[in-house]
Design a protein around this motif. Structure first.
Motif, PDB file in Angstrom:
ATOM      1  N   PHE A  59       0.741  -0.939 -95.733  1.00 25.26           N
ATOM      2  CA  PHE A  59       1.938  -1.748 -95.479  1.00 25.26           C
ATOM      3  C   PHE A  59       2.783  -1.133 -94.367  1.00 25.26           C
ATOM      4  O   PHE A  59       3.211  -1.828 -93.437  1.00 25.26           O
ATOM      5  N   VAL A  60       3.043   0.157 -94.462  1.00 28.21           N
ATOM      6  CA  VAL A  60       3.904   0.813 -93.466  1.00 28.21           C
ATOM      7  C   VAL A  60       3.271   0.761 -92.083  1.00 28.21           C
ATOM      8  O   VAL A  60       3.923   0.395 -91.099  1.00 28.21           O
ATOM      9  N   LEU A  61       2.000   1.114 -91.984  1.00 27.72           N
ATOM     10  CA  LEU A  61       1.362   1.149 -90.669  1.00 27.72           C
ATOM     11  C   LEU A  61       1.269  -0.246 -90.062  1.00 27.72           C
ATOM     12  O   LEU A  61       1.525  -0.424 -88.864  1.00 27.72           O
ATOM     13  N   HIS A  62       0.905  -1.241 -90.859  1.00 27.16           N
ATOM     14  CA  HIS A  62       0.720  -2.581 -90.288  1.00 27.16           C
ATOM     15  C   HIS A  62       2.034  -3.338 -90.113  1.00 27.16           C
ATOM     16  O   HIS A  62       2.360  -3.799 -89.021  1.00 27.16           O
ATOM     17  N   ASP A  63       2.814  -3.448 -91.175  1.00 30.47           N
ATOM     18  CA  ASP A  63       3.987  -4.317 -91.118  1.00 30.47           C
ATOM     19  C   ASP A  63       5.184  -3.660 -90.432  1.00 30.47           C
ATOM     20  O   ASP A  63       6.071  -4.359 -89.959  1.00 30.47           O
ATOM     21  N   VAL A  64       5.225  -2.352 -90.397  1.00 37.70           N
ATOM     22  CA  VAL A  64       6.351  -1.665 -89.769  1.00 37.70           C
ATOM     23  C   VAL A  64       6.004  -1.162 -88.379  1.00 37.70           C
ATOM     24  O   VAL A  64       6.805  -1.288 -87.457  1.00 37.70           O
TER      25      VAL A  64
END
Length: 291
Positions: free
Chosen positions: A130-135
Motif C-alpha cells: 500500500f505505501v509503495l504503490h499508493d503513496v
C-alpha cells in the motif's frame, strides 16, 4: 552521514535519494529511528555493491529499503509506534480552521500519523504494498520483486490493503461528534460543572499530564473530573487536530505554546486525555499559531 564522504560521487548520489528513502521507510515502519536504521543499512549495502551493475539507482535503493523494512516488520523487531505522550517530536498538529490531516491525505499523498495507526492493522506485505504503490507510486511489478509475488498477486494485495485503509478511516460525521464531546467537556471544566464532566468522561478514563517535573497519570472519571483545571485553561485555547484526534492548543501572551491537549473519544465519552504542559517538550513540536 556517517560512513560517506562528500567527495564520493556514490555518496552524493545516495544523499540525493535520502529524503525519499527515509519517507518510504518511515511510512512503512512507523518509527523515525527504524527508518534511519533502514536507510543506513541501505547505504551499507550500496557501498558493497558494484554500482556499474545498477541501471536505476533510485529504483534499486527503493527496492533495498523496501526489503529491509519488510524484514523488520516480519521479524517484529520494529519499535512500536508509541502514543503521542511518548513521542512529542512526531505530533501532527493542525488548527481546526485549517484542513485536518486526514482531510489533506488523499490515498496517494503523504501519510500522516493518523493513517499510520490504520496501517498498523495491516499485514507487513499489505502495508509495504500500500505505501509503495499508493503513496510513492512504485509499480506493482517492482513491489512484486520485493515481495516475491507476481504482478497480478501484488495488485490484489494492494487492493485488499486499500480497502482495509478506506474502511478504517474515520467518517467526517464521527470526527464532528467527537469534537462536540470534547467541547462539552471543556465547557464543563471551564464552568466547574462536576456532574456534567462525569457524563462525558468514560468511567475508566486515563488522564496523562506531562509537566517539567515528569509525567503524571490519573485514572477514573471522578479523579479526572476533580483535576479538570488543566483543561479549563485549554478551553480558552484554539481547537486543533492532533494526530487525527480532537485537541486544543493554548499559547502564552508572548506567543510561546502553553499547552497541548489531545482527546480520545469512543461511544460518546472521552476515554483518554493527554495534556502536554512541559515547555521543553512543547518546543520540540512544530505547532501552528493562529497569529
Amino acid at each position: 552521514m556517517s560512513g560517506t564522504h562528500p567527495a564520493d560521487p556514490i555518496a552524493e548520489a545516495f544523499e540525493a535519494h535520502r529524503d525519499r528513502l527515509t519517507a518510504v521507510a518511515y511510512r512503512v515502519l512507523g518509527s523515525h529511528a527504524d527508518a534511519d536504521d533502514a536507510v543506513q543499512e541501505a547505504w551499507l549495502r550500496l557501498s558493497r555493491q558494484d554500482t556499474d551493475t545498477i541501471d536505476n539507482l533510485g529504483g534499486w535503493l527503493t527496492t533495498v529499503v523496501g526489503r529491509i523494512s519488510l524484514d523488520l516488520l516480519r521479524s517484529g523487531r520494529t519499535r512500536q509506534t508509541v502514543p503521542l505522550d511518548d513521542r512529542p517530536s512526531e505530533f501532527t498538529v493542525t488548527l481546526d480552521s485549517d484542513p485536518a490531516p486526514d482531510e489533506l491525505v488523499a490515498l496517494g499523498d503523504s501519510v500522516g500519523l493518523a493513517l499510520l495507526t490504520v496501517l498498523d492493522s495491516l499485514r507487513p506485505d499489505e502495508r509495504l504494498a500500500f505505501v509503495l504503490h499508493d503513496v510513492f507510486a512504485v509499480s506493482h511489478a517492482e513491489i512484486g520483486i520485493i515481495l516475491g509475488r507476481s504482478t497480478d498477486a501484488t495488485k490484489m494485495l494492494t487492493s485488499r490493503a486499500r480497502r482495509k485503509v478506506q474502511a478504517a478511516r474515520q467518517p467526517a460525521s464521527d470526527r464532528q461528534r467527537h469534537r462536540e464531546v470534547v467541547g462539552a467537556f471543556l465547557a464543563a471544566a471551564r464552568e466547574g460543572r462536576f456532574e456534567r464532566l462525569l457524563e462525558v468522561l468514560h468511567p475508566e478514563v486515563k488522564f496523562t499530564v506531562d509537566t517539567p517535573d515528569g509525567q503524571f497519570v490519573v485514572l477514573g472519571a471522578t479523579e479526572v473530573a476533580t483535576r479538570a483545571r488543566v483543561a479549563a485553561n485549554a478551553a480558552r485555547g484554539h481547537a486543533a487536530t492532533v494526530n487525527g484526534r480532537p485537541g486544543v492548543i493554548s499559547w502564552n501572551e508572548d506567543g510561546t505554546p502553553l499547552s497541548l491537549l489531545a482527546f480520545t473519544v469512543a461511544d460518546g465519552r472521552i476515554t483518554e486525555i493527554t495534556a502536554l504542559i512541559d515547555p521543553a517538550r512543547l518546543a520540540l513540536i512544530d505547532l501552528p499559531n493562529p497569529a
